[in-house]
Motif scaffolding. Structure first.
Motif, PDB file in Angstrom:
ATOM      1  N   SER A  65       1.031  -1.261   0.094  1.00 47.65           N
ATOM      2  CA  SER A  65      -0.016  -0.020   0.082  1.00 47.65           C
ATOM      3  C   SER A  65       0.880   1.249  -0.004  1.00 47.65           C
ATOM      4  CB  SER A  65      -1.029  -0.032   1.288  1.00 47.65           C
ATOM      5  OG  SER A  65      -2.015  -1.030   1.008  1.00 47.65           O
ATOM      6  N   LEU A  66       2.092   1.081   0.424  1.00 47.16           N
ATOM      7  CA  LEU A  66       2.994   2.208   0.611  1.00 47.16           C
ATOM      8  C   LEU A  66       2.921   3.093  -0.744  1.00 47.16           C
ATOM      9  CD1 LEU A  66       5.392   4.142   1.686  1.00 47.16           C
ATOM     10  CD2 LEU A  66       6.782   1.936   1.151  1.00 47.16           C
ATOM     11  N   PHE A  67       3.278   2.267  -1.756  1.00 45.17           N
ATOM     12  CA  PHE A  67       3.292   2.850  -3.056  1.00 45.17           C
ATOM     13  C   PHE A  67       2.259   3.778  -3.903  1.00 45.17           C
ATOM     14  CE2 PHE A  67       6.222  -0.975  -2.849  1.00 45.17           C
ATOM     15  CZ  PHE A  67       7.268  -0.201  -2.851  1.00 45.17           C
ATOM     16  N   LYS A  68       1.103   3.549  -3.310  1.00 43.02           N
ATOM     17  CA  LYS A  68      -0.039   4.262  -3.360  1.00 43.02           C
ATOM     18  C   LYS A  68       0.069   5.877  -3.056  1.00 43.02           C
ATOM     19  CE  LYS A  68      -4.124   5.292  -1.221  1.00 43.02           C
ATOM     20  NZ  LYS A  68      -5.352   5.113  -0.319  1.00 43.02           N
ATOM     21  N   TYR A  69       1.075   5.816  -2.031  1.00 46.78           N
ATOM     22  CA  TYR A  69       1.132   7.372  -1.346  1.00 46.78           C
ATOM     23  C   TYR A  69       2.260   8.010  -2.239  1.00 46.78           C
ATOM     24  CZ  TYR A  69      -2.053   5.790   2.223  1.00 46.78           C
ATOM     25  OH  TYR A  69      -3.134   5.243   2.584  1.00 46.78           O
ATOM     26  N   ILE A  70       2.969   7.352  -3.066  1.00 48.64           N
ATOM     27  CA  ILE A  70       3.921   8.321  -3.986  1.00 48.64           C
ATOM     28  C   ILE A  70       3.277   9.322  -4.745  1.00 48.64           C
ATOM     29  CG2 ILE A  70       5.586   7.908  -5.897  1.00 48.64           C
ATOM     30  CD1 ILE A  70       6.288   5.236  -4.681  1.00 48.64           C
ATOM     31  N   THR A  71       1.896   8.794  -5.126  1.00 49.14           N
ATOM     32  CA  THR A  71       1.167   9.913  -6.186  1.00 49.14           C
ATOM     33  C   THR A  71       0.098  10.336  -5.270  1.00 49.14           C
ATOM     34  OG1 THR A  71       0.058   8.007  -6.935  1.00 49.14           O
ATOM     35  CG2 THR A  71       1.939   8.818  -8.357  1.00 49.14           C
ATOM     36  N   ASP A  72      -0.245   9.790  -4.263  1.00 50.96           N
ATOM     37  CA  ASP A  72      -1.316  10.471  -3.669  1.00 50.96           C
ATOM     38  C   ASP A  72      -0.917  11.219  -2.202  1.00 50.96           C
ATOM     39  OD1 ASP A  72      -3.892  10.776  -2.023  1.00 50.96           O
ATOM     40  OD2 ASP A  72      -4.161   8.646  -1.742  1.00 50.96           O
ATOM     41  N   LYS A  73      -0.753  12.269  -2.547  1.00 50.52           N
ATOM     42  CA  LYS A  73      -0.355  13.269  -1.473  1.00 50.52           C
ATOM     43  C   LYS A  73      -1.382  14.199  -0.938  1.00 50.52           C
ATOM     44  CE  LYS A  73       3.981  12.059  -2.176  1.00 50.52           C
ATOM     45  NZ  LYS A  73       4.824  11.236  -1.448  1.00 50.52           N
TER      46      LYS A  73
END
Ligand SMILES: [Zn+2]
Length: 150
Positions: A123-131
């Motif tokens: 799920s971490l990788f979702k937060y690379i673009t969802d800020k």
């Protein structure tokens, strides 16, 4: 330095280690403000008052990220995001620290005590673009206000 178990977590209480971790991840302001840090399987706290369920949940989210990325991935990701946010977006401290995907996921989900039970892998990788804009609530660490998309 003290070592104990609290809220089912292995706690190492050391102001020096937390200050050092804060410095490594967010410079002088990090050294001054850091209250806790995570290095699987230990939660480091500056003082026992910070070994709270929310702090520990926050650090456990970092444990999961560290497992998924074999620890080094978290560092590589945060270095790349820092370069991008500081050089290109001109984001300053402490906001560049809060811009990181690892902190976005941890701060935005730390109040949900079931988050790790329901969390999907990577799920971490979702937060690379969802800020989102994150603001600390004064004198209530680690509580934050989650604002608009950035
Ligand atoms: Zn964190």
């Amino acid at each position: 330095m003290k070592f104990y178990r609290k809220h089912n977590a292995l706690i190492i209480e050391s102001a020096l280690l937390v200050k050092s971790a804060g410095f490594l991840t967010a410079g002088n302001k990090g050294a001054k403000d850091a209250k806790a840090a995570a290095f699987i399987p230990f939660v480091f706290v500056r003082a026992e008052e910070f070994a709270t369920p929310i702090f520990i949940n926050h650090e456990r989210i970092h444990f999961r990220q560290q497992i998924e990325t074999l620890i080094f991935g978290c560092w590589i990701l945060h270095i790349c995001e820092d370069i991008y946010s500081r050089l290109f977006l001109k984001i300053k401290s402490p906001d560049y620290y809060l811009y990181r995907a690892i902190e976005q996921e941890a701060y935005r989900n730390q109040h949900d005590m079931d988050y790790l039970k329901n969390r999907k892998w990577f799920s971490l990788f979702k937060y690379i673009t969802d800020k989102r804009k994150i603001t600390f609530l004064e004198n209530r660490p680690p509580e934050v206000m989650v604002g608009e998309k950035i």
